[in-house]
Scaffold this motif. Structure first.
Motif, PDB file in Angstrom:
ATOM      1  N   GLY A 162    -114.615   4.106  65.695  1.00 35.61           N
ATOM      2  CA  GLY A 162    -115.469   4.081  66.878  1.00 35.61           C
ATOM      3  C   GLY A 162    -114.777   4.614  68.118  1.00 35.61           C
ATOM      4  N   THR A 163    -115.549   5.234  69.002  1.00 36.49           N
ATOM      5  CA  THR A 163    -115.013   5.748  70.276  1.00 36.49           C
ATOM      6  C   THR A 163    -115.580   4.991  71.469  1.00 36.49           C
ATOM      7  OG1 THR A 163    -116.757   7.446  70.333  1.00 36.49           O
ATOM      8  CG2 THR A 163    -114.634   8.069  69.333  1.00 36.49           C
ATOM      9  N   ARG A 164    -116.124   3.812  71.197  1.00 34.49           N
ATOM     10  CA  ARG A 164    -116.750   3.035  72.270  1.00 34.49           C
ATOM     11  C   ARG A 164    -115.761   2.735  73.389  1.00 34.49           C
ATOM     12  NH1 ARG A 164    -117.107  -2.528  72.554  1.00 34.49           N
ATOM     13  NH2 ARG A 164    -116.368  -2.648  70.402  1.00 34.49           N
ATOM     14  N   ASN A 165    -114.499   2.472  73.033  1.00 34.60           N
ATOM     15  CA  ASN A 165    -113.478   2.151  74.030  1.00 34.60           C
ATOM     16  C   ASN A 165    -112.507   3.304  74.254  1.00 34.60           C
ATOM     17  OD1 ASN A 165    -114.328  -0.586  74.482  1.00 34.60           O
ATOM     18  ND2 ASN A 165    -113.447  -1.119  72.492  1.00 34.60           N
ATOM     19  N   LEU A 166    -112.995   4.532  74.089  1.00 33.63           N
ATOM     20  CA  LEU A 166    -112.110   5.699  74.146  1.00 33.63           C
ATOM     21  C   LEU A 166    -111.331   5.768  75.459  1.00 33.63           C
ATOM     22  CD1 LEU A 166    -110.992   8.338  73.037  1.00 33.63           C
ATOM     23  CD2 LEU A 166    -113.044   9.502  73.896  1.00 33.63           C
ATOM     24  N   THR A 167    -111.998   5.552  76.584  1.00 39.90           N
ATOM     25  CA  THR A 167    -111.316   5.647  77.878  1.00 39.90           C
ATOM     26  C   THR A 167    -110.197   4.623  77.977  1.00 39.90           C
ATOM     27  OG1 THR A 167    -113.329   6.468  78.951  1.00 39.90           O
ATOM     28  CG2 THR A 167    -111.603   5.584  80.373  1.00 39.90           C
ATOM     29  N   SER A 168    -110.460   3.396  77.534  1.00 41.26           N
ATOM     30  CA  SER A 168    -109.443   2.338  77.562  1.00 41.26           C
ATOM     31  C   SER A 168    -108.304   2.660  76.596  1.00 41.26           C
ATOM     32  CB  SER A 168    -110.065   0.990  77.209  1.00 41.26           C
ATOM     33  OG  SER A 168    -111.034   0.622  78.167  1.00 41.26           O
TER      34      SER A 168
ATOM     35  N   ALA B  29    -100.865  -7.047  73.285  1.00 39.48           N
ATOM     36  CA  ALA B  29    -101.615  -7.594  72.155  1.00 39.48           C
ATOM     37  C   ALA B  29    -103.080  -7.168  72.225  1.00 39.48           C
ATOM     38  CB  ALA B  29    -101.495  -9.116  72.136  1.00 39.48           C
ATOM     39  N   ALA B  30    -103.631  -7.184  73.437  1.00 36.40           N
ATOM     40  CA  ALA B  30    -105.033  -6.784  73.605  1.00 36.40           C
ATOM     41  C   ALA B  30    -105.226  -5.309  73.263  1.00 36.40           C
ATOM     42  CB  ALA B  30    -105.483  -7.064  75.034  1.00 36.40           C
ATOM     43  N   GLU B  31    -104.275  -4.486  73.679  1.00 34.66           N
ATOM     44  CA  GLU B  31    -104.364  -3.055  73.377  1.00 34.66           C
ATOM     45  C   GLU B  31    -104.231  -2.809  71.882  1.00 34.66           C
ATOM     46  OE1 GLU B  31    -102.603  -1.176  77.550  1.00 34.66           O
ATOM     47  OE2 GLU B  31    -101.225  -1.751  75.933  1.00 34.66           O
ATOM     48  N   ARG B  32    -103.311  -3.531  71.215  1.00 33.93           N
ATOM     49  CA  ARG B  32    -103.163  -3.396  69.763  1.00 33.93           C
ATOM     50  C   ARG B  32    -104.452  -3.756  69.053  1.00 33.93           C
ATOM     51  NH1 ARG B  32     -98.078  -5.645  70.782  1.00 33.93           N
ATOM     52  NH2 ARG B  32     -98.756  -7.731  70.144  1.00 33.93           N
TER      53      ARG B  32
ATOM     54  N   GLN C 116    -107.359   5.711  75.684  1.00 34.91           N
ATOM     55  CA  GLN C 116    -106.582   6.786  76.315  1.00 34.91           C
ATOM     56  C   GLN C 116    -105.602   6.205  77.329  1.00 34.91           C
ATOM     57  OE1 GLN C 116    -110.229   9.216  77.358  1.00 34.91           O
ATOM     58  NE2 GLN C 116    -108.817  10.902  76.938  1.00 34.91           N
ATOM     59  N   LEU C 117    -106.060   5.234  78.105  1.00 37.30           N
ATOM     60  CA  LEU C 117    -105.199   4.599  79.101  1.00 37.30           C
ATOM     61  C   LEU C 117    -104.052   3.851  78.417  1.00 37.30           C
ATOM     62  CD1 LEU C 117    -104.631   3.918  82.062  1.00 37.30           C
ATOM     63  CD2 LEU C 117    -106.164   1.935  81.808  1.00 37.30           C
ATOM     64  N   ALA C 118    -104.364   3.166  77.316  1.00 38.06           N
ATOM     65  CA  ALA C 118    -103.338   2.415  76.586  1.00 38.06           C
ATOM     66  C   ALA C 118    -102.284   3.357  76.013  1.00 38.06           C
ATOM     67  CB  ALA C 118    -103.983   1.603  75.471  1.00 38.06           C
ATOM     68  N   ILE C 119    -102.720   4.495  75.499  1.00 33.83           N
ATOM     69  CA  ILE C 119    -101.789   5.485  74.958  1.00 33.83           C
ATOM     70  C   ILE C 119    -100.881   6.011  76.061  1.00 33.83           C
ATOM     71  CG2 ILE C 119    -101.635   7.814  73.975  1.00 33.83           C
ATOM     72  CD1 ILE C 119    -104.226   7.175  72.432  1.00 33.83           C
ATOM     73  N   GLU C 120    -101.459   6.261  77.211  1.00 38.56           N
ATOM     74  CA  GLU C 120    -100.693   6.794  78.335  1.00 38.56           C
ATOM     75  C   GLU C 120     -99.693   5.761  78.855  1.00 38.56           C
ATOM     76  OE1 GLU C 120     -99.098   9.069  81.222  1.00 38.56           O
ATOM     77  OE2 GLU C 120    -100.562   9.794  79.760  1.00 38.56           O
ATOM     78  N   THR C 121    -100.140   4.546  79.110  1.00 36.48           N
ATOM     79  CA  THR C 121     -99.272   3.536  79.713  1.00 36.48           C
ATOM     80  C   THR C 121     -98.186   3.054  78.747  1.00 36.48           C
ATOM     81  OG1 THR C 121    -100.867   1.788  79.115  1.00 36.48           O
ATOM     82  CG2 THR C 121    -101.039   2.746  81.321  1.00 36.48           C
ATOM     83  N   SER C 122     -98.449   3.092  77.457  1.00 35.08           N
ATOM     84  CA  SER C 122     -97.449   2.653  76.476  1.00 35.08           C
ATOM     85  C   SER C 122     -96.408   3.729  76.196  1.00 35.08           C
ATOM     86  CB  SER C 122     -98.132   2.269  75.161  1.00 35.08           C
ATOM     87  OG  SER C 122     -98.676   3.428  74.524  1.00 35.08           O
ATOM     88  N   GLY C 123     -96.673   4.949  76.667  1.00 39.53           N
ATOM     89  CA  GLY C 123     -95.745   6.048  76.422  1.00 39.53           C
ATOM     90  C   GLY C 123     -96.055   6.840  75.169  1.00 39.53           C
ATOM     91  N   GLY C 124     -97.233   6.631  74.593  1.00 42.30           N
ATOM     92  CA  GLY C 124     -97.596   7.308  73.354  1.00 42.30           C
ATOM     93  C   GLY C 124     -97.650   8.821  73.469  1.00 42.30           C
ATOM     94  N   LEU C 125     -98.184   9.299  74.583  1.00 46.38           N
ATOM     95  CA  LEU C 125     -98.259  10.753  74.773  1.00 46.38           C
ATOM     96  C   LEU C 125     -96.861  11.331  75.000  1.00 46.38           C
ATOM     97  CD1 LEU C 125    -101.439  11.113  77.015  1.00 46.38           C
ATOM     98  CD2 LEU C 125    -101.218  11.655  74.585  1.00 46.38           C
TER      99      LEU C 125
END
Length: 221
Positions: A162-168, A148-151, A170-179
């Motif tokens: 905004g790209t303020r949380n870009l690193t976070s 929910a927090a990532e969404r 990127q991590l969310a995309i990776e851990t959720s299987g988005g890539l």
């Protein structure tokens, strides 16, 4: 280097010069294919603009955008090859199908690289799509399968561009299987593209088209 006015004028010149070259071929079907492709691409860019800052876009809507704004040009190019070679309709349709799915694979990989490439390899800044509020497939998948927090974080980034949380993100995309999911979808598109070449006789040229499709999902730039 030369400013907007000169750049726009040169762009207009190149556009009109391309039409001069098309007319020189004296093949009305080529003009028809490229006129329709140009119109479809413009529609695709408008659709993309309409979907910017919209975190609720569906995967189907996203695929429609990338077909119109990217894959249609690939499809037109491969269809024209068949027209110039005076091939029959099954070959023309086979090459058009190949081009369409190659183009969609290319754009899927491009959208994944926007969160997974090295800037010096990719040729542009990481997160440029997010900065423009573009809801691409890695983001769409992460919102559907993340916490929910990532969404919430991704929705806010798309809505504000905004790209303020870009690193976070990127991590969310990776851990959720988005890539991984985006890569799998690109592979599916390439598989369809290669399968479409079945009507073509075996040759080094068909092999080249197959290699091109495989490269499209292996590239890092």
């Amino acid at each position: 280097m030369f400013g907007n006015q000169a750049s726009v004028l040169v762009g207009d010149f190149l556009y009109s010069r391309s039409f001069q070259m098309m007319v020189e071929l004296k093949e009305i079907r080529i003009l028809d294919v490229l006129a329709n492709a140009t119109n479809t691409i413009a529609e695709g860019e408008v659709l993309q603009l309409m979907n910017c800052n919209n975190p609720d876009i569906s995967e189907a809507d996203y695929m429609e955008v990338i077909y119109r704004k990217t894959a249609k040009l690939f499809e037109a190019g491969t269809r024209i090859g068949a027209i110039l070679a005076r091939q029959d309709d099954p070959i023309e349709q086979a090459l058009a199908t190949y081009g369409r799915h190659l183009g969609q694979a290319f754009q899927l990989v491009d959208d994944a690289l926007d969160y997974d490439a090295k800037p010096e390899e990719f040729g542009k800044n990481i997160g440029d799509d997010l900065a423009e509020g573009k809801p691409t497939l890695p983001l769409i998948y992460a919102m559907a399968h993340g916490s929910a927090a990532e969404r919430h974080m991704i929705r806010e980034a798309i809505e504000t561009g905004g790209t303020r949380n870009l690193t976070s993100i990127q991590l969310a995309i990776e851990t959720s299987g988005g890539l991984r999911y985006t890569a799998e979808r690109a592979q599916q598109e390439v598989d369809v593209a290669i399968q479409a070449l079945t009507p073509l006789s075996p040759s080094k040229f068909r092999d080249g088209l197959i290699e091109l499709a495989q490269f499209a999902i292996q590239r890092r730039y």
